[in-house]
Enzyme design. Structure first.
Site, PDB file in Angstrom:
ATOM      1  N   HIS A   1       2.797  36.278  18.212  1.00 34.27           N
ATOM      2  CA  HIS A   1       1.955  35.363  18.894  1.00 34.27           C
ATOM      3  C   HIS A   1       0.640  36.068  18.910  1.00 34.27           C
ATOM      4  CE1 HIS A   1      -0.137  32.705  21.240  1.00 34.27           C
ATOM      5  NE2 HIS A   1       0.165  33.216  22.483  1.00 34.27           N
TER       6      HIS A   1
ATOM      7  N   CYS B   1      -4.378  30.280  24.253  1.00 34.56           N
ATOM      8  CA  CYS B   1      -3.372  30.430  23.203  1.00 34.56           C
ATOM      9  C   CYS B   1      -3.312  29.016  22.491  1.00 34.56           C
ATOM     10  CB  CYS B   1      -1.997  30.529  23.988  1.00 34.56           C
ATOM     11  SG  CYS B   1      -1.935  32.185  24.731  1.00 34.56           S
TER      12      CYS B   1
ATOM     13  N   CYS C   1       1.401  26.122  25.357  1.00 35.65           N
ATOM     14  CA  CYS C   1       0.859  26.379  26.597  1.00 35.65           C
ATOM     15  C   CYS C   1      -0.296  27.439  26.706  1.00 35.65           C
ATOM     16  CB  CYS C   1       1.979  26.848  27.558  1.00 35.65           C
ATOM     17  SG  CYS C   1       2.640  28.380  26.890  1.00 35.65           S
TER      18      CYS C   1
END
Ligand SMILES: CC(C)(COP(=O)(O)OP(=O)(O)OC[C@H]1O[C@@H](n2cnc3c(N)ncnc32)[C@H](O)[C@@H]1OP(=O)(O)O)[C@@H](O)C(=O)NCCC(=O)NCCS
Length: 427
Positions: free
Chosen positions: A383, A89, A413
């Site tokens: 996301h 990510c 994160c």
């Protein structure tokens, strides 16, 4: 003195729940749209771009180097190289960091960085037995030999194998890892739902106030071009604490607290930023929206608390920038899960964690969860794994411009126990 890296402008597509508006588009389609519009809106001469660096977490088997495909597919000069990075990510953060390193070294003065993801278009794999049979058949010299290659295939081998959002070391999905964090840090369901509610309310307010006009482009959907997508389709302006409280836990159905409401959803979208050396940007008359002051990546043991990476990256980025948390005006933390954000904040404020895990005598500092992510976060906006880092960097810079604050912080994160922190500054 090395050159400061200017963020001249940032832009993203609207973000859409996977399987909805962008279901028929690929990550490459979305990446091309974001980069083409970024070039258009910034007014940069395409010939001056020297590299494209893009993050992508689940690459297409057919075009794995999405960055180079974007160059070839957007009318950019074919002489511009491009490469793709994968840091889960934090991939777009890694793309921005790599691009900025090229500029600081003086190897380039104009680079486009960003990321793209389509979770509607993930590669569906065959089992190993089935794949072996296909390869065997392709080599068979006769029809009988080709058919013979399938002799060992069993019905279970026909089942498709989709990529899982699970850690290969621990075997736990992101959601299960976040559930573990919620339990170990005693993050209540109510605190998570309140945070998710804040994300939606703020994203809805920012959207309706026009705050995202500068950073979210309009997509006219191919192939018929009769659907216009102007805003993210995941924001729930009307969600309430009561509705959130009714949702069933997803990753630990019996004792869990993590639901579809307090998790980031599976999302399609792309985001890109135009980076230049400060000298070049100013010489060309651009007005950068911000500067990258420092960055850091760090990692922790995935068997501990998987999504605490930002806690390890943040003190390094602050030290590199020569500032402390108190100097930061705008904080954007990627919201994989409300439980993860609240756990990160808890650990950042803990002296015990500082001493035991970070080898520091003092905690990083206290963060009020209501003071971060002023325009909503990944829970409400979505996301797309490879793109999120570029979305947040742009949002922080625009917020610094809007408020006049000097320093902004981005934390993300990432799978594998990794974390990213970036310090941005205004002029
Ligand atoms: C959590 C997850 C499994 C949920 O997926 P999903 O079931 O497709 O989610 P949906 O959007 O369909 O939501 C499920 C239900 O909750 C409801 N819901 C979701 N958010 C809500 C909200 N804010 N308010 C009210 N209701 C909500 C939906 O309306 C839906 O209700 P329905 O079943 O009656 O239609 C999926 O989003 C996921 O895997 N997220 C984590 C992704 C991840 O691991 N990312 C990596 C992080 S780094």
């Amino acid at each position: 003195m090395p050159s400061r890296v200017a963020i001249v402008r940032g832009l993203r597509t609207p973000f859409a729940k996977s399987g909805t508006l962008f279901a028929r588009l690929t990550a490459l389609d979305l990446g091309k749209m974001a980069v083409a519009e970024l070039i258009e809106r910034s007014g940069i001469d395409p010939k001056s771009v020297q590299e494209v660096v893009f993050g992508n977490v689940i690459p297409s088997v057919k075009a794995p180097n999405i960055a180079r495909e974007i160059v070839l597919g957007t009318g950019l000069p074919r002489s511009i190289p491009g490469y793709t990075v994968g840091k889960a990510c934090a991939s777009a953060n890694q793309a921005i960091a790599a691009a900025s390193d090229m500029i600081v070294r003086g190897y380039a003065d104009t680079v486009i960085a960003g990321g793209s993801e389509s979770l509607s278009d993930v590669p569906i794999l065959f089992s190993r037995n089935m794949a072996d049979a296909f390869v065997g058949a392709s080599k068979g010299k006769s029809v009988v030999a080709k058919l013979g290659a399938f002799k060992k295939v069993r019905p279970k081998d026909l089942l498709p194998d989709a990529p899982a959002i699970a850690e290969s070391t621990t075997g736990l999905t992101m959601g299960e890892s976040a559930e573990k964090m919620a339990k170990e840090n005693r993050i209540s369901r109510e605190a998570q739902d309140r945070f998710a509610l804040q994300s939606h309310k703020r994203a809805a307010a920012a959207t309706s106030s026009g705050r995202f006009k500068d950073e979210v482009m309009t997509v006219v959907l191919p192939p018929s071009f009769d659907t216009v997508v102007e805003t993210d389709n995941l924001i729930r302006a009307d969600t309430t604490l009561e509705q959130l409280a009714k949702l069933k836990p997803v990753f630990d159905r019996k004792y869990g607290t993590i639901t579809a409401g307090n998790s980031s959803p599976l999302t399609d979208g792309a985001a890109a930023v135009l980076l230049m050396s400060e000298e070049k940007a100013k010489a060309e008359g651009f007005k950068p929206i911000g500067y990258l002051k420092s960055y850091a990546f760090a990692a922790t043991d995935p068997f501990d608390q998987l999504l605490q990476g930002p806690v390890f990256a943040l003190p390094i980025a602050l030290e590199r920038a020569g500032i402390t948390l108190k100097d930061i005006g705008v904080i954007e933390m990627h919201e994989a899960f409300a439980a993860q954000v609240l756990s990160n904040i808890q650990w950042m404020g803990s002296k015990k964690i500082a001493e035991e895990k970070l080898g520091r005598s003092e905690p990083i500092g206290d963060i009020d969860p209501t003071s971060i992510n002023r325009t909503g976060g990944s829970i409400a906006l979505g996301h797309p794994f490879g793109a999120t880092g570029a979305r947040i960097v742009t949002t922080v810079c625009n917020e610094l411009q809007r408020t006049g604050e000097q320093y902004g912080l981005v934390t993300v994160c990432a799978a594998g126990g990794m974390g990213a922190a970036m310090i941005l500054e205004r002029e």
